[in-house]
Enzyme design. Structure first.
Site, PDB file in Angstrom:
ATOM      1  CB  SER A   1      -0.899   0.024   1.231  1.00  0.00           C
ATOM      2  OG  SER A   1      -1.553   1.271   1.332  1.00  0.00           O
ATOM      3  NE  ARG A   2       3.178   1.955  -5.675  1.00  0.00           N
ATOM      4  CZ  ARG A   2       2.473   1.257  -6.554  1.00  0.00           C
ATOM      5  NH1 ARG A   2       1.215   1.586  -6.780  1.00  0.00           N
ATOM      6  NH2 ARG A   2       3.004   0.250  -7.218  1.00  0.00           N
TER       7      ARG A   2
END
Length: 544
Positions: A399-400
């Site tokens: 998850s950025r």
């Protein structure tokens, strides 16, 4: 009088003017919300003002002729004034949309069966882009991509409409993604958190639990104020019916819209579905509400677009997909955003689903969508078959947005777990060869087994974030270390039940503040007390 030439209509009839006036009245913003319950006199004055200002407008219509029709795609000649995405109406009453503009002909897709469209039929340009009904009236309903109800519950009475294609919010209109969207799934909320306004891809082979993951996330939005839109693209009707039944059983249809373009529908209808669902969701986002949209799945959407493009005679590229397949999904997913407070602060969170073949995430469509989204949740077939469900591969998932989309308590507790779980998976594959292990490796394996046991979770049972925090607090502080692995799920569920029953203020404090430090002493003593009580108790399954 109506005068028709080869490719033009001169329509001066009263019927045309009445139809045009009706459309203007339907599109007129009455601001009824500001009036409360409007009187008949007020409505009459509003309509009278519109009629007094009405101008007859141009009498000339563009008329085309169907040159060729098949598989939901029509080639039309003579339609020189056509624009991209403009709506057309065929002689038999079917509607379509212009998708190809060439020198001597126009390519249009047809919504519906179009069984009685033939060469030589007249086609009329309607002078507007395609739009769908939107508004709160759609909540709880099942509709097709044109916004027509297909659930047998009667017509949908809404006067608002939005174009299915709309520009994404600009940089200045957006806010950073920093508010969690809780999925209720421990492995995601702890290791791959999702924020409101994020685009997180769910990717994996067939039958690995991709849809179940998305449905769990929808179920977990109950009583959070987050509205949901579930778009089914190319799914079997029976599968979609099961999903709708699950949503009804858990009371999730009270805040959900379901848009269905099943496998039995034509490629143009499947192509339109995600854009229609996005338009319905955007209406709430621009009102300042938080919305979650699930596209299930975009690999079938890409296949539908490929079929249409080949019929429209566009040149094929890699794996026979047309060159603009990236733009197809980019302009859809870029519409997910968290708006700034000046724009009412609403959000649209997108969970696109993509199906891989034999776990190949380097194929064309998966790599396209991975590069558009803010991270991916990869579901591993081997993990699924080994009984680890949800079968999330934490090594390939990312998850950025990361910890910005977590409450402080979860961020503090779950920090080291990803690395420990990845090391456990590596050690497991190494130790299957029967090597002798030192004590440190055995301890690491034991810790990894307990992390894996805690992260397992049955379908359709999302867990509130406060309960997750307590579970990870027990994991990090060694409450499971002296316990058989198979006993952990029972012990965890029993702890949650007893705290809910006897100490509900603990959960309330964590939920309200996002921290556990203020109640840590009480939490520690409560957990020790419950563990002592349960030490001599056997799970019901063992007793039976």
């Amino acid at each position: 009088m109506i005068l028709r030439t080869k490719d033009r209509d001169l329509d001066g009839s009263v019927g045309r003017q009445l139809r045009r006036l009706r459309r203007i009245l339907l599109e007129h913003d009455l601001r009824i919300e500001e009036q409360g319950a409007p009187s008949a006199e007020w409505l009459l004055n509003e309509f009278k003002g519109v009629v007094d200002q009405y101008q007859a407008g141009t009498l000339i219509d563009d008329i085309g002729t169907v040159l060729q029709y098949g598989d939901g795609v029509a080639l039309i000649t003579g339609m020189y004034g056509a624009h991209l995405n403009e709506v057309v109406k065929f002689q038999n009453g079917s509607y379509g949309m212009v998708l190809n503009l060439e020198t001597d002909q126009v390519g249009a897709i047809v919504f519906g069966e179009g069984l009685d469209i033939h060469s030589g039929d007249a086609v009329r340009l309607l002078g507007r882009t395609i739009d769908v009904p939107v508004g709160e009236e759609l909540i709880g309903r099942v509709v097709n991509p044109l916004g027509e109800p297909i659930d047998g519950l009667g017509p949908i009475h809404t006067t608002k409409r939005r174009p299915v294609e709309a520009p994404a919010p600009g940089i200045a209109e957006r806010s950073p993604v920093d508010t969690p969207l809780q999925t209720g799934i421990k492995v995601i909320d702890a290791l791959i958190p999702i924020g409101r306004g994020q685009r997180e891809l769910i990717i994996g082979d067939r039958q690995t639990g991709k849809t179940a993951l998305a449905i769990d996330t929808i179920l977990n939005q109950k009583e959070t104020g987050v509205l949901c839109v579930y778009v089914a693209i190319g799914q079997k009707a029976a599968t979609v019916a099961q999903v709708i039944e699950t949503l009804k059983e858990h009371g999730a249809m009270d805040y959900t819209i379901v848009v269905v373009a099943s496998a039995a529908d034509t490629a143009p209808v499947q192509y339109l579905a995600p854009y229609s669902g996005c338009a319905m969701a955007e209406e709430f986002m621009y009102q300042g509400k938080d919305v979650l949209i699930v596209y299930d799945d975009l690999s079938k959407h890409a296949v539908a677009y490929r079929a249409m493009s080949l019929l429209l005679r566009r040149p094929p590229g890699r794996e026979a997909y047309p060159g603009d397949i990236f733009y197809l999904h980019a302009r859809l997913l870029e519409r997910a955003a968290r708006l700034s407070p000046e724009h009412k602060g609403g959000s649209l969170t997108a969970l696109p689903i993509v199906e891989t073949l034999e776990g190949d995430i380097s194929a064309y469509i998966p790599t396209n969508i991975i590069s558009i989204t803010d991270g991916q949740i990869f579901l591993d077939t081997d993990l699924f078959l080994a009984g680890f469900r949800p079968a999330v591969n934490v090594g390939l998932s990312v998850s950025r947005v990361g910890g910005d989309a977590q409450i402080p308590a979860m961020k503090k507790l779950a920090g080291p777990l990803r690395l420990q779980l990845a090391q456990y998976r590596e050690l497991t594959s190494f130790t299957q060869f029967g090597a002798e292990l030192d004590q440190a490796t055995r301890d690491q394996l034991a810790k990894g087994e307990r992390i894996a046991a805690v992260l397992k979770q049955p379908r359709f049972s999302p867990i509130p974030v406060a309960e997750q925090v307590v579970t990870f607090y027990m994991l990090v502080n060694g409450y499971f270390d002296d316990m058989p692995v198979e006993r952990i799920p029972w012990f965890e569920a029993e702890v949650h039940r007893r705290i809910r029953q006897n100490h509900p203020d603990l959960f309330a404090e964590i939920t309200t503040t996002g921290h556990y430090q203020e109640v840590e002493d009480r939490l520690r003593s409560t957990l020790q007390e419950i563990k002592t009580e349960l030490a001599s108790t056997k799970p019901q399954a063992e007793t039976d």
